[in-house]
Design an enzyme around this catalytic site. Sequence first.
Site, PDB file in Angstrom:
ATOM      1  N   ASN A 199      22.426   0.802   1.596  1.00  0.00           N
ATOM      2  CA  ASN A 199      22.900   1.915   0.781  1.00  0.00           C
ATOM      3  C   ASN A 199      23.686   2.875   1.671  1.00  0.00           C
ATOM      4  OD1 ASN A 199      23.192   3.255  -1.657  1.00  0.00           O
ATOM      5  ND2 ASN A 199      21.318   4.435  -1.422  1.00  0.00           N
ATOM      6  N   ALA A 235      28.073   7.996  11.302  1.00  0.00           N
ATOM      7  CA  ALA A 235      28.973   8.745  12.179  1.00  0.00           C
ATOM      8  C   ALA A 235      28.519  10.186  12.371  1.00  0.00           C
ATOM      9  CB  ALA A 235      30.391   8.710  11.616  1.00  0.00           C
ATOM     10  N   ASN A 236      27.733  10.709  11.426  1.00  0.00           N
ATOM     11  CA  ASN A 236      27.272  12.102  11.492  1.00  0.00           C
ATOM     12  C   ASN A 236      25.795  12.230  11.851  1.00  0.00           C
ATOM     13  OD1 ASN A 236      29.858  12.885  10.584  1.00  0.00           O
ATOM     14  ND2 ASN A 236      29.223  12.682   8.435  1.00  0.00           N
ATOM     15  N   LYS A 240      13.110   0.336   6.143  1.00  0.00           N
ATOM     16  CA  LYS A 240      12.522  -0.403   5.023  1.00  0.00           C
ATOM     17  C   LYS A 240      12.724  -1.911   5.165  1.00  0.00           C
ATOM     18  CE  LYS A 240      10.805   3.143   2.908  1.00  0.00           C
ATOM     19  NZ  LYS A 240       9.344   3.317   2.845  1.00  0.00           N
ATOM     20  N   THR A 269      11.405  10.965  -9.220  1.00  0.00           N
ATOM     21  CA  THR A 269      10.492  11.782  -8.419  1.00  0.00           C
ATOM     22  C   THR A 269      11.190  13.088  -8.048  1.00  0.00           C
ATOM     23  OG1 THR A 269      11.276  10.865  -6.318  1.00  0.00           O
ATOM     24  CG2 THR A 269       9.478   9.690  -7.416  1.00  0.00           C
ATOM     25  N   LYS A 301      22.234  10.527   6.190  1.00  0.00           N
ATOM     26  CA  LYS A 301      23.518  10.935   6.760  1.00  0.00           C
ATOM     27  C   LYS A 301      24.354   9.682   6.981  1.00  0.00           C
ATOM     28  CE  LYS A 301      23.321  15.471   7.631  1.00  0.00           C
ATOM     29  NZ  LYS A 301      24.333  16.432   7.130  1.00  0.00           N
ATOM     30  N   LEU A 302      25.674   9.817   6.890  1.00  0.00           N
ATOM     31  CA  LEU A 302      26.522   8.728   7.357  1.00  0.00           C
ATOM     32  C   LEU A 302      26.245   8.519   8.848  1.00  0.00           C
ATOM     33  CD1 LEU A 302      29.912   9.642   5.638  1.00  0.00           C
ATOM     34  CD2 LEU A 302      28.271   7.899   4.922  1.00  0.00           C
ATOM     35  N   TYR A 334      17.193   4.817   6.931  1.00  0.00           N
ATOM     36  CA  TYR A 334      16.196   4.490   5.919  1.00  0.00           C
ATOM     37  C   TYR A 334      16.176   2.985   5.642  1.00  0.00           C
ATOM     38  CZ  TYR A 334      13.599   4.946   1.496  1.00  0.00           C
ATOM     39  OH  TYR A 334      12.671   4.841   0.493  1.00  0.00           O
ATOM     40  N   ASN A 359       2.235   4.282   2.070  1.00  0.00           N
ATOM     41  CA  ASN A 359       3.198   4.944   1.193  1.00  0.00           C
ATOM     42  C   ASN A 359       3.979   6.054   1.893  1.00  0.00           C
ATOM     43  OD1 ASN A 359       4.275   6.056  -1.513  1.00  0.00           O
ATOM     44  ND2 ASN A 359       3.080   7.772  -0.711  1.00  0.00           N
TER      45      ASN A 359
END
Length: 447
Positions: free
Chosen positions: A347, A300-301, A357, A388, A297-298, A353, A290
């Site tokens: 996303n 590019a950044n 995942k 959350t 962040k985008l 992230y 878990n």
Amino acid sequence: MTDRYTKAVNSGFTKTLAKRLGLPRPAILRRYRAGDPLTVGPVLVVSDGASKADADAVAQTLLGWDLDVRRDPTDDVRWGAVVLVLTETARPADASEAVLSVGSVLRRLAGNGRVVTVSRAPADGDAPELAAARNAVDGFLRSLAKELRGGATGNGIVLTGGAAVDQTSVRATLRFFLSAKSAYVDGQLLPVGPADAEAPTSWDRPLEGKVAVVTGAARGIGAAIARTLARDGATVVCVDVPAAGEGLARTANAVGGTALQLDVTAEDAGQRILQHARERHGGLDVVVHNAGILRDKLLANMKPAQWDAVIAVNLAAQLRINEALLDAGLDGLHVVSLASTSGIAGNKGQTNYAFSKAGVIGHTRATAPLLGARGGTANAVAPGFIETDMTASIPFATRSVARLLPTLSQGGEPVDVAEAIAFLASPAAAGVNGQVLRVCGQHMVGQ
């Protein structure tokens, strides 16, 4: 739409006002409470002619759970659930009568009712017509789930590899989908293979006598997972970083387990987890990955540290721990990993992230046969928008829109994720292996 909002638009003056203003009115979802009935009313079991024998077997299973089971749709019943069995349907046209029979009772499906399909997956060598009939159930079920109202959900069991409807894993999956434990699981089809197990002595405590490890257990979803596994009978080892020691101790004490302060990115994390479980509790049966972080962040950044930290915690740590567990040669080990709908659909601002995942989904599928060879399983749960502390930090407008995107028109709760994990971790779910179960209220993306 917080829980407070949901309660407000479903009671008293604010309910009337919400109706007049046309405001969204998500239903109050029925969640598991010990002693509550399995369903909210009688269960209708229907099938096409070729699937009648399997429908009879399903009905016998339901009768064994002391449910009121009917085989004919009538106008005087508020149905708690409908089970549509299409396991032997050979042609698309053969399903018509049974499908329309389900449609005839949907207006009398109770709030928080359930529709569950039982079908077979297409297989190599199927004739085109047979493959069409089997695959068609997928689109039917997902679409039907979007039509249900009042907190009702639709999910499907897909038999693979010659699995039979009366085997324990199929019955366990059916029970999960019918129950309040699946409140936020909607529009999902879960493949179940022929691997089987004995039915639990108690369906309310299917993890009795098992030892489970939960990483990231100090708070939020991790704490909910620990509580739910303990409720189901497991002894729980709660793992989190030393900085979360106070919360970790609180969780461990609450569930009657033990705490292990550990950074999961440590090279020896797997060995230390296994050593603790064996020395303190005599073995290890369940591992729940878990622990996870966000560094949105985008691209590019994005700085290297932001990318690397997410991959290290969310993905590399799971791989390293799994490798240690596989090297230990444990029999009957059930591993459940936290993925995300972001890893399925992507996303904006979450490339790191989503990479991590999606990687979790990849290693889960690859690990499944390795554990399966020793009587274990590897599965993943992919949450959608869950209420959350982490999601509470999202800007209000974005958060409100996110809650509206699922078919159930609300965010889920940590316990919804925990219930799915507890089901997949149970020995009774041995036929579910290498799968990703989405707990997202049938979110409009990633379906």
